[in-house]
Motif scaffolding. Sequence first.
Motif, mmCIF file in Angstrom:
data_model
loop_
_atom_site.group_PDB
_atom_site.id
_atom_site.type_symbol
_atom_site.label_atom_id
_atom_site.label_comp_id
_atom_site.label_asym_id
_atom_site.label_seq_id
_atom_site.Cartn_x
_atom_site.Cartn_y
_atom_site.Cartn_z
ATOM 1 N N TYR A 12 -37.030 35.830 4.264
ATOM 2 C CA TYR A 12 -35.776 35.226 3.801
ATOM 3 C C TYR A 12 -36.005 33.784 3.345
ATOM 4 O O TYR A 12 -35.594 33.389 2.255
ATOM 5 C CB TYR A 12 -34.749 35.277 4.948
ATOM 6 C CG TYR A 12 -33.571 34.385 4.692
ATOM 7 C CD1 TYR A 12 -32.563 34.785 3.826
ATOM 8 C CD2 TYR A 12 -33.490 33.117 5.271
ATOM 9 C CE1 TYR A 12 -31.506 33.939 3.542
ATOM 10 C CE2 TYR A 12 -32.438 32.283 4.995
ATOM 11 C CZ TYR A 12 -31.452 32.688 4.130
ATOM 12 O OH TYR A 12 -30.418 31.840 3.848
ATOM 13 N N GLN A 13 -36.670 32.977 4.195
ATOM 14 C CA GLN A 13 -36.840 31.551 3.888
ATOM 15 C C GLN A 13 -37.565 31.341 2.562
ATOM 16 O O GLN A 13 -37.195 30.484 1.758
ATOM 17 C CB GLN A 13 -37.641 30.849 4.999
ATOM 18 C CG GLN A 13 -37.047 30.943 6.380
ATOM 19 C CD GLN A 13 -35.814 30.078 6.571
ATOM 20 O OE1 GLN A 13 -35.465 29.274 5.705
ATOM 21 N NE2 GLN A 13 -35.142 30.246 7.694
ATOM 22 N N GLN A 41 -36.342 24.507 3.958
ATOM 23 C CA GLN A 41 -36.156 24.997 2.587
ATOM 24 C C GLN A 41 -36.280 23.858 1.577
ATOM 25 O O GLN A 41 -36.800 24.054 0.478
ATOM 26 C CB GLN A 41 -34.814 25.722 2.452
ATOM 27 C CG GLN A 41 -34.805 27.035 3.240
ATOM 28 C CD GLN A 41 -33.513 27.833 3.115
ATOM 29 O OE1 GLN A 41 -32.647 27.509 2.308
ATOM 30 N NE2 GLN A 41 -33.391 28.876 3.915
ATOM 31 N N ASP A 43 -24.670 29.063 10.612
ATOM 32 C CA ASP A 43 -25.843 29.600 11.318
ATOM 33 C C ASP A 43 -27.142 29.307 10.566
ATOM 34 O O ASP A 43 -28.221 29.455 11.139
ATOM 35 C CB ASP A 43 -25.702 31.111 11.578
ATOM 36 C CG ASP A 43 -25.411 31.924 10.322
ATOM 37 O OD1 ASP A 43 -24.927 31.343 9.321
ATOM 38 O OD2 ASP A 43 -25.650 33.136 10.347
ATOM 39 N N LEU A 44 -27.053 28.871 9.301
ATOM 40 C CA LEU A 44 -28.268 28.585 8.538
ATOM 41 C C LEU A 44 -28.546 27.087 8.396
ATOM 42 O O LEU A 44 -29.518 26.692 7.751
ATOM 43 C CB LEU A 44 -28.202 29.253 7.161
ATOM 44 C CG LEU A 44 -28.382 30.777 7.259
ATOM 45 C CD1 LEU A 44 -27.896 31.468 5.998
ATOM 46 C CD2 LEU A 44 -29.831 31.126 7.546
ATOM 47 N N SER A 82 -32.052 25.879 9.010
ATOM 48 C CA SER A 82 -33.074 26.287 8.028
ATOM 49 C C SER A 82 -33.179 25.329 6.855
ATOM 50 O O SER A 82 -34.066 25.482 6.010
ATOM 51 C CB SER A 82 -32.722 27.661 7.441
ATOM 52 O OG SER A 82 -32.770 28.645 8.419
ATOM 53 N N THR A 83 -32.306 24.374 6.783
ATOM 54 C CA THR A 83 -32.170 23.580 5.565
ATOM 55 C C THR A 83 -33.370 22.679 5.299
ATOM 56 O O THR A 83 -33.912 22.656 4.196
ATOM 57 C CB THR A 83 -30.867 22.751 5.641
ATOM 58 O OG1 THR A 83 -29.788 23.648 5.891
ATOM 59 C CG2 THR A 83 -30.615 22.007 4.346
ATOM 60 N N ARG A 121 -23.042 28.206 2.426
ATOM 61 C CA ARG A 121 -23.341 29.305 3.352
ATOM 62 C C ARG A 121 -22.862 28.958 4.750
ATOM 63 O O ARG A 121 -22.403 27.832 5.006
ATOM 64 C CB ARG A 121 -24.842 29.608 3.335
ATOM 65 C CG ARG A 121 -25.683 28.419 3.735
ATOM 66 C CD ARG A 121 -27.163 28.689 3.500
ATOM 67 N NE ARG A 121 -27.991 27.602 4.024
ATOM 68 C CZ ARG A 121 -29.291 27.520 3.877
ATOM 69 N NH1 ARG A 121 -29.951 28.456 3.212
ATOM 70 N NH2 ARG A 121 -29.970 26.510 4.391
ATOM 71 N N HIS A 179 -22.513 23.764 4.553
ATOM 72 C CA HIS A 179 -22.487 24.778 5.623
ATOM 73 C C HIS A 179 -21.082 24.832 6.218
ATOM 74 O O HIS A 179 -20.613 23.853 6.791
ATOM 75 C CB HIS A 179 -23.523 24.444 6.693
ATOM 76 C CG HIS A 179 -24.934 24.685 6.237
ATOM 77 N ND1 HIS A 179 -25.699 23.710 5.665
ATOM 78 C CD2 HIS A 179 -25.700 25.810 6.265
ATOM 79 C CE1 HIS A 179 -26.894 24.208 5.354
ATOM 80 N NE2 HIS A 179 -26.925 25.478 5.703
#
Length: 271
Positions: free
Chosen positions: A183-184, A212, A204-205, A208-209, A201, A229
């Motif tokens: 996914y990442q 990315q 929950d993400l 991950s920022t 989004r 987010h």
Amino acid sequence: MSGVSGDGRVITTRFAPAPTGHLHIGHVVNALYVWETARRQGGRVLLRIEDHDAQRSRVEFEESILEDLAWLGFVPDAPMVRQSDRGAVYEAALQRLRAQGAIYACDCSRRDIAKAAGSGAELRYPGTCASRDLPETPDCAIRVKLPRSEERFDDVLQGPRIQVPADQCGDLLARDRKGNWTYQFAVTVDDFEQGIDLVIRGLDLLESTGRQIQLARMLGRTDPPRFMHHPLVMRTPDQKVSKSDGATGIREMRASGMRPLDVIAAARRLA
Ligand SMILES: [Zn+2]
């Protein structure tokens, strides 16, 4: 509204469901944020089917998601793209990193990593294979060497954040041992190649920022996207709505006689 963002760019955002289940009310909340933000700013919405996980993705879920989106009236501004059609794009991106000496093969199992990583909020890869110089074979995973530096960004809704991806997750998995692009990796390549400059989004993400943004820079992106987010739809304070939650599925809401505007109104109350 002027049609451009505060720094003068036209906004391109995306709606990116994974076809691992039917559309649910949480997706509709996200779709409202995406389409309304884009429309308010005169921007564009792209639709991306995130079927990078070949084992969990199903064609019938993709069909059902597309059908429900059309029924709800969410219309993208360009033809849909599907991650499973984009292997060559991911391979080319990986090659750019390979040429920089920024990837390595890894044959660790999840259990190996859990044993070496100890207990943390997130499973952090300890870099076991970074200096082993393993050959890239089909049953090896591929990892990207992340910089050790911290990453600062200013989330549109959550405000300024500082993350150190090397301490959160360690070197990033680009392709897993089953041959799936992660996914990442896939979304970072897609957001770059598709010119996405605002990623909208669920919360929950948020974690991950930073990784990315770092990966996007390594791939050659000089202007990483901005991020927005938004809160997730919760059934109870600690349980987000999921695909297996029938009562919030759009299929079930339609079957109960609800019209598109009723579903949108229900999502708006939760947004
Ligand atoms: Zn390893």
